[in-house]
Design an enzyme around this catalytic site. Structure first.
Site, PDB file in Angstrom:
ATOM      1  CG  HIS A   1      -0.214   0.311   2.508  1.00  0.00           C
ATOM      2  ND1 HIS A   1       0.524  -0.638   3.165  1.00  0.00           N
ATOM      3  CD2 HIS A   1      -0.098   1.445   3.236  1.00  0.00           C
ATOM      4  CE1 HIS A   1       1.055  -0.110   4.251  1.00  0.00           C
ATOM      5  NE2 HIS A   1       0.701   1.157   4.325  1.00  0.00           N
TER       6      HIS A   1
HETATM    7  C1  UD1 Z   1      -2.021   5.695   5.422  1.00  0.00           C
HETATM    8  C2  UD1 Z   1      -0.724   6.077   6.137  1.00  0.00           C
HETATM    9  C3  UD1 Z   1       0.234   4.888   6.131  1.00  0.00           C
HETATM   10  C4  UD1 Z   1      -0.451   3.671   6.739  1.00  0.00           C
HETATM   11  C5  UD1 Z   1      -1.729   3.386   5.942  1.00  0.00           C
HETATM   12  C6  UD1 Z   1      -2.469   2.186   6.495  1.00  0.00           C
HETATM   13  C7  UD1 Z   1      -0.112   8.454   5.965  1.00  0.00           C
HETATM   14  C8  UD1 Z   1       0.827   9.421   5.360  1.00  0.00           C
HETATM   15  N1  UD1 Z   1      -0.047   7.187   5.488  1.00  0.00           N
HETATM   16  O1  UD1 Z   1      -1.699   5.438   4.061  1.00  0.00           O
HETATM   17  O2  UD1 Z   1       1.370   5.195   6.914  1.00  0.00           O
HETATM   18  O3  UD1 Z   1       0.435   2.573   6.668  1.00  0.00           O
HETATM   19  O4  UD1 Z   1      -2.585   4.552   6.031  1.00  0.00           O
HETATM   20  O5  UD1 Z   1      -3.458   1.770   5.634  1.00  0.00           O
HETATM   21  O6  UD1 Z   1      -0.881   8.816   6.827  1.00  0.00           O
HETATM   22  N2  UD1 Z   1      -8.602   5.516   0.347  1.00  0.00           N
HETATM   23  C9  UD1 Z   1      -9.865   5.033   0.179  1.00  0.00           C
HETATM   24  N3  UD1 Z   1     -10.617   4.814   1.308  1.00  0.00           N
HETATM   25  C10 UD1 Z   1     -10.167   5.063   2.552  1.00  0.00           C
HETATM   26  C11 UD1 Z   1      -8.878   5.583   2.709  1.00  0.00           C
HETATM   27  C12 UD1 Z   1      -8.103   5.799   1.603  1.00  0.00           C
HETATM   28  O7  UD1 Z   1     -10.317   4.792  -0.923  1.00  0.00           O
HETATM   29  O8  UD1 Z   1     -10.916   4.826   3.518  1.00  0.00           O
HETATM   30  C13 UD1 Z   1      -7.762   5.733  -0.848  1.00  0.00           C
HETATM   31  C14 UD1 Z   1      -7.907   7.127  -1.406  1.00  0.00           C
HETATM   32  O9  UD1 Z   1      -7.744   7.062  -2.781  1.00  0.00           O
HETATM   33  C15 UD1 Z   1      -6.722   7.845  -0.800  1.00  0.00           C
HETATM   34  C16 UD1 Z   1      -5.659   6.747  -0.791  1.00  0.00           C
HETATM   35  O10 UD1 Z   1      -6.405   5.566  -0.501  1.00  0.00           O
HETATM   36  O11 UD1 Z   1      -6.328   8.981  -1.501  1.00  0.00           O
HETATM   37  C17 UD1 Z   1      -4.581   6.943   0.221  1.00  0.00           C
HETATM   38  O12 UD1 Z   1      -5.158   7.098   1.530  1.00  0.00           O
HETATM   39  P1  UD1 Z   1      -4.365   7.901   2.677  1.00  0.00           P
HETATM   40  O13 UD1 Z   1      -5.159   7.895   3.917  1.00  0.00           O
HETATM   41  O14 UD1 Z   1      -3.951   9.225   2.146  1.00  0.00           O
HETATM   42  O15 UD1 Z   1      -3.047   7.085   2.861  1.00  0.00           O
HETATM   43  P2  UD1 Z   1      -2.827   5.499   2.951  1.00  0.00           P
HETATM   44  O16 UD1 Z   1      -2.195   5.078   1.669  1.00  0.00           O
HETATM   45  O17 UD1 Z   1      -4.041   4.788   3.388  1.00  0.00           O
END
Ligand code: UD1
Length: 390
Positions: free
Chosen positions: A222
């Protein structure tokens, strides 16, 4: 004592759950001196599988409040969290604001609380990958620097904090709270059969007829460095697809990874991989328990593999959790993201029959009660003020 626990993402919930249980236990055994506490979810993760379902699975009930900050750029997500939490902090003025791990919610809440001269405690402090391209490394270093109390998982983490000049009275070696959650799962007897888990959550690929214990591989990806660059992602996933010829390879997909794989047309091209929707905490632990090898870029899974005694391969070039690696008595190795290294590490892992469970010091399932004792003891102390004039 007034306690505010703030979580934002899936791994944060796993780390907060044992502390919630420790607080509830304290309140039921000390009815005359209860802790006034609140659990707030910033809303960084909002999909049911990454959020609400996890609270149910961890048995901690719903958070008292959800700030609904959602996704966005780092600036947007951090800024929205700061604005929303500032209001709450001003209204509640907790004795401790407790943040977890290294995500954007951790950093945003720590900075906001400190600027209101409120005390911050950081659970899982002192981890260092020394890789400044990782947003998590920036979040960790800044949070540790300003936290009044840093709860470290290992001696190595304490040493990292000392090297950065963090004073002794802001350090506490308490162990790894993720392992409290792992032990809770173990004790609850929730283990389920890998094949039914996969069947229930199948997203793409063919359901295997059998998933014999120690006869399949589990993979999760991820991180931006592994999934955001289509060239890197293609190299990794094509290699995984070829390893799936050797044994079934199950890959639960984080929404970010699913989006990237779909955009690159990779799900259709890698037909041997069995893709599933995100799994719950108890499902992923059941899968790890039975896997021949776990290939992952997740730090939490590395720790869980180590304690469950399963071989793992880290698809990154570094780790902030060295104590989980073979050379320190653990069960895995760091192999990077190039195809040949992944193939070689995979084979080394499945041929290694000597791997045993390994628990670094204080990874004993009692981290949350230790944290709570520290918080109670130091609740009335003044906040640490780094810039105090002499
Ligand atoms: C975040 C953390 C990472 C952690 C991970 C666990 C930061 C910088 N990163 O990364 O350290 O290991 O969580 O999972 O805080 N999205 C969805 N649904 C959700 C959440 C996210 O579709 O409920 C998608 C969206 O497109 C979003 C992308 O995932 O833009 C990234 O989500 P984000 O919360 O920014 O970071 P993670 O990659 O989840």
């Amino acid at each position: 004592m007034k306690l505010l626990l703030v979580v934002g993402t899936r791994p944060n919930f796993v780390k907060a759950a044992p502390l919630v249980r420790a607080i509830e236990h304290h309140n039921s055994t000390n009815p005359s001196n209860p802790i006034d506490w609140r659990l707030v979810h910033t809303g960084q993760h909002y999909d049911d599988a990454l959020s609400a379902a996890l609270f149910r699975d961890l048995g901690i009930g719903e958070p008292h409040q959800n700030l609904n900050v959602g996704s966005g750029t780092h600036g947007e997500q951090t800024g929205r969290t700061m604005m929303a939490i500032e209001e709450m902090l001003q209204e509640m003025r907790p004795d401790w604001t407790v943040v977890f791990g290294d995500v954007n919610a951790t950093l945003a809440v720590a900075i906001t609380a400190k600027k209101l001269c409120l005390k911050v405690a950081h659970v899982e402090a002192g981890l260092r990958s020394h890789d400044w391209t990782m947003p998590e490394e920036i979040n960790r270093v800044v949070t540790d620097r300003i936290a009044d109390l840093n709860f470290a998982t290992t001696d190595g983490a304490i040493e990292n904090l000392r090297r950065e000049g963090i004073e002794e009275d802001r350090l506490a070696l308490v162990g790894n709270i993720m392992i409290d959650s792992l032990d809770y799962w173990n004790a609850s007897g929730q283990e389920s059969d890998p094949l039914s888990i996969v069947e229930e959550s199948l997203l793409a690929g063919e359901l295997p007829q059998f998933l014999p214990p120690r006869g399949f591989a589990l993979c999760t990806l991820h991180r931006p460095a592994t999934v955001d660059d289509p060239v890197v992602l293609t190299e990794i996933v094509e290699m995984l697809d070829s390893l799936a010829e050797r044994m079934p390879l199950i890959m639960p997909l984080h929404p970010r990874t699913e989006n990237r794989l779909r955009a690159a047309g990779l799900i259709e091209r890698t037909t041997r991989i069995v893709y599933t929707r995100p799994l719950s905490h108890s499902q992923i632990l059941s899968m790890v328990q039975d896997a021949a090898v776990v290939l992952t870029d997740s730090g939490g899974l590395q720790e869980e593999c180590c304690v469950l005694g399963r071989p793992f391969v880290v698809l990154r070039w570094n780790t902030e959790r060295p104590e989980t690696l073979r050379q320190y008595g653990g069960t895995g190795e760091v192999c990077g993201t190039d195809a040949m290294s992944i193939r070689d590490a995979f084979h080394r892992a499945i041929l290694d029959h000597k791997t045993r469970p390994h628990r670094p010091d204080y990874w004993d399932g009692e981290t949350a009660p230790r944290i709570l004792s520290w918080l109670i003891e130091l609740a009335s102390e003044q906040p640490y003020l780094a810039a105090q004039p002499t």
